[in-house]
Scaffold this active site. Sequence first.
Site, PDB file in Angstrom:
ATOM      1  N   PHE A 191     -10.514  -1.727   6.664  1.00 43.21           N
ATOM      2  CA  PHE A 191     -11.316  -1.349   5.493  1.00 43.21           C
ATOM      3  C   PHE A 191     -12.802  -1.202   5.819  1.00 43.21           C
ATOM      4  CE2 PHE A 191      -7.330  -2.495   3.829  1.00 43.21           C
ATOM      5  CZ  PHE A 191      -7.156  -1.699   2.720  1.00 43.21           C
ATOM      6  N   CYS A 204      -5.300   2.327  -7.675  1.00 42.39           N
ATOM      7  CA  CYS A 204      -5.552   0.887  -7.749  1.00 42.39           C
ATOM      8  C   CYS A 204      -7.029   0.510  -7.663  1.00 42.39           C
ATOM      9  CB  CYS A 204      -4.760   0.166  -6.671  1.00 42.39           C
ATOM     10  SG  CYS A 204      -2.992   0.219  -6.993  1.00 42.39           S
ATOM     11  N   ARG A 241      -4.044  10.384  -7.720  1.00 42.28           N
ATOM     12  CA  ARG A 241      -4.742   9.655  -8.784  1.00 42.28           C
ATOM     13  C   ARG A 241      -6.023   9.038  -8.195  1.00 42.28           C
ATOM     14  NH1 ARG A 241       0.050   5.889 -10.985  1.00 42.28           N
ATOM     15  NH2 ARG A 241       0.469   5.767  -8.761  1.00 42.28           N
ATOM     16  N   ALA A 278     -16.024   4.273   7.126  1.00 40.43           N
ATOM     17  CA  ALA A 278     -16.927   4.974   6.202  1.00 40.43           C
ATOM     18  C   ALA A 278     -16.334   6.338   5.860  1.00 40.43           C
ATOM     19  CB  ALA A 278     -18.295   5.138   6.855  1.00 40.43           C
ATOM     20  N   ARG A 306       0.862  -1.196   0.000  1.00 35.89           N
ATOM     21  CA  ARG A 306       0.000   0.000   0.000  1.00 35.89           C
ATOM     22  C   ARG A 306       0.885   1.229   0.000  1.00 35.89           C
ATOM     23  NH1 ARG A 306      -2.435  -1.488   5.645  1.00 35.89           N
ATOM     24  NH2 ARG A 306      -0.245  -2.070   5.753  1.00 35.89           N
TER      25      ARG A 306
HETATM   26  P1  NAD Z   1       3.404   4.343 -11.620  1.00 40.10           P
HETATM   27  O1  NAD Z   1       2.552   4.998 -12.630  1.00 40.10           O
HETATM   28  O2  NAD Z   1       3.731   5.046 -10.358  1.00 40.10           O
HETATM   29  O3  NAD Z   1       4.805   3.944 -12.306  1.00 40.10           O
HETATM   30  C1  NAD Z   1       4.930   3.316 -13.544  1.00 40.10           C
HETATM   31  C2  NAD Z   1       6.338   3.619 -14.070  1.00 40.10           C
HETATM   32  O4  NAD Z   1       6.560   2.829 -15.248  1.00 40.10           O
HETATM   33  C3  NAD Z   1       6.544   5.078 -14.474  1.00 40.10           C
HETATM   34  O5  NAD Z   1       7.700   5.581 -13.844  1.00 40.10           O
HETATM   35  C4  NAD Z   1       6.713   5.003 -16.004  1.00 40.10           C
HETATM   36  O6  NAD Z   1       7.593   5.992 -16.517  1.00 40.10           O
HETATM   37  C5  NAD Z   1       7.288   3.612 -16.173  1.00 40.10           C
HETATM   38  N1  NAD Z   1       7.105   3.064 -17.526  1.00 40.10           N
HETATM   39  C6  NAD Z   1       5.983   3.078 -18.290  1.00 40.10           C
HETATM   40  N2  NAD Z   1       6.220   2.472 -19.469  1.00 40.10           N
HETATM   41  C7  NAD Z   1       7.497   2.042 -19.440  1.00 40.10           C
HETATM   42  C8  NAD Z   1       8.332   1.351 -20.359  1.00 40.10           C
HETATM   43  N3  NAD Z   1       7.857   0.964 -21.543  1.00 40.10           N
HETATM   44  N4  NAD Z   1       9.616   1.084 -20.010  1.00 40.10           N
HETATM   45  C9  NAD Z   1      10.092   1.485 -18.819  1.00 40.10           C
HETATM   46  N5  NAD Z   1       9.358   2.152 -17.906  1.00 40.10           N
HETATM   47  C10 NAD Z   1       8.076   2.434 -18.208  1.00 40.10           C
HETATM   48  O7  NAD Z   1       2.720   2.947 -11.324  1.00 40.10           O
HETATM   49  P2  NAD Z   1       2.592   2.191  -9.907  1.00 40.10           P
HETATM   50  O8  NAD Z   1       1.626   2.905  -9.030  1.00 40.10           O
HETATM   51  O9  NAD Z   1       3.943   1.859  -9.405  1.00 40.10           O
HETATM   52  O10 NAD Z   1       1.871   0.846 -10.385  1.00 40.10           O
HETATM   53  C11 NAD Z   1       2.524  -0.094 -11.197  1.00 40.10           C
HETATM   54  C12 NAD Z   1       1.671  -1.351 -11.264  1.00 40.10           C
HETATM   55  O11 NAD Z   1       1.591  -1.948  -9.964  1.00 40.10           O
HETATM   56  C13 NAD Z   1       0.229  -1.124 -11.688  1.00 40.10           C
HETATM   57  O12 NAD Z   1      -0.205  -2.222 -12.433  1.00 40.10           O
HETATM   58  C14 NAD Z   1      -0.528  -1.062 -10.377  1.00 40.10           C
HETATM   59  O13 NAD Z   1      -1.869  -1.435 -10.510  1.00 40.10           O
HETATM   60  C15 NAD Z   1       0.229  -2.079  -9.564  1.00 40.10           C
HETATM   61  N6  NAD Z   1       0.171  -1.853  -8.115  1.00 40.10           N
HETATM   62  C16 NAD Z   1       0.232  -0.584  -7.634  1.00 40.10           C
HETATM   63  C17 NAD Z   1       0.204  -0.379  -6.244  1.00 40.10           C
HETATM   64  C18 NAD Z   1       0.256   1.022  -5.691  1.00 40.10           C
HETATM   65  O14 NAD Z   1      -0.053   1.184  -4.510  1.00 40.10           O
HETATM   66  N7  NAD Z   1       0.613   2.033  -6.458  1.00 40.10           N
HETATM   67  C19 NAD Z   1       0.130  -1.466  -5.381  1.00 40.10           C
HETATM   68  C20 NAD Z   1       0.107  -2.763  -5.913  1.00 40.10           C
HETATM   69  C21 NAD Z   1       0.129  -2.938  -7.291  1.00 40.10           C
END
Ligand code: NAD
Length: 429
Positions: A249, A260, A327, A252, A154
């Site tokens: 979770f 996510c 976001r 309220a 998280r």
């Molecule tokens: P984010 O948007 O913060 O980061 C994504 C990164 O990937 C960016 O820095 C972007 O520049 C890079 N990127 C995009 N295309 C690329 C490419 N072709 N080559 C190299 N780098 C590239 O995303 P996030 O929040 O870290 O989430 C990533 C994934 O993990 C998502 O699928 C999300 O659902 C999942 N996730 C997120 C969380 C969370 O809390 N943020 C938790 C669990 C899972």
Amino acid sequence: MRLSVIGTGYVGLVTAACFADLGHAVIAVDQDTGRVRSLADGQVPFYEPGLEDLLRRVEKSGRLRFTTDTPDAVRDSEVIFITVGTPARGGGDADLTAVAAVAEAIALALTEYRLIVEKSTVPVRTGERIRDQIHLLTRGAVPFDVACNPEFLREGSAIRDFLHPDRIVLGVDSERSERLLREVYKPFECPVLVTDLSTAELIKHASNAFLAMKISYINAVANICERVGADVRQVADGMGYDHRIGRAFLDAGVGYGGSCFPKDVAAFISIAREAGYEFRLLEEVARVNEAQRDILLRHLREALWVLANRTVAVLGLAFKANTDDIRGAPAVPIIEALHREGAVVRVYDPVAEPSARELLPEVSYCPDAYEAARGSDALIVLTDWEEFRHLDLPRLKTLMRRPVLIDGRNVLDPSAARALGFHYAGMGR
Ligand code: NAD
């Protein structure tokens, strides 16, 4: 082990730093040159508690380096984690453009066996698609495996969550990938669940959608509480003592947000539909969530009558405490609605202001909660930051034009506020 992590966002950067801290040699890749340059200079591109210190520590160890060069990372690592974003598209399904681009870049650089691991949250069967595309691009000439290792961290407690997970899920289809991933996670002591790829992919969506459902459930209960004069926090406490339910979770409020839950719920509905099942339960989860914002605005209108030319202080922009991530944050549509109705908005968030400035240029950003409250006709709380639980209510009252508190996160004490003469409205209290 030699690992690479492609995508240095909230998940990728934490993953890379933690793996390096545990002793692996890690290459962190991002296509964003500016981000890579500032990371190499020791600057963290977003707010995540403890991450700056951790990066400083691993930098000294020499076990983590940053690059934009995917082929270089593929050449130099045995296991490659994909951690790029998978945002929602218009129809709710996940946009897999970045995952596909990374899969292609990996395929074009493959010269010997590699294990490619999807850690991004992806729709079921994405692993199969990655495998098929790499197989086509390499013409079957290079051995490789694809695995799914969903991430459950998280934002706000990402490092602790990553290092102390409740479970590790390994979706694999070969003994070799299982062996490699078990080696990567050797220092971890939690249960390890080994499944096939599709099952691992589903575990992540099913988990996030379930948590979102808990939030919408308690919000629906909050709506009943408001009608009958009960207190939803006590209802949640009473439910939460039951270990079959659990208290987590069940807070309220104005609803879940972030990068996510909204997109994962939408994606799961879309995945189910594609598989021939109408997931009406989840459609309702999303509907209840969005309606919460209107309920908060209704409380505000009830207190102020009209919103045009009223000054509203908004405390909290981030989708939850301890992050600067806006976001999907409820604060954004709520502020937009306030503007549409002609209100003047003053905001304060301890860390999210820089992320919000571009998206919300028309609000006045204030250095603290009291400055935001100065001259306001109402104050609404939209993020559960700890400091908002300890607001000096008498001071707020002297600063505000009208003593109106709309507590969208139920962080304030209603009886204390009312005793001081505030008009107080929480969510389900
Ligand atoms: P984010 O948007 O913060 O980061 C994504 C990164 O990937 C960016 O820095 C972007 O520049 C890079 N990127 C995009 N295309 C690329 C490419 N072709 N080559 C190299 N780098 C590239 O995303 P996030 O929040 O870290 O989430 C990533 C994934 O993990 C998502 O699928 C999300 O659902 C999942 N996730 C997120 C969380 C969370 O809390 N943020 C938790 C669990 C899972």
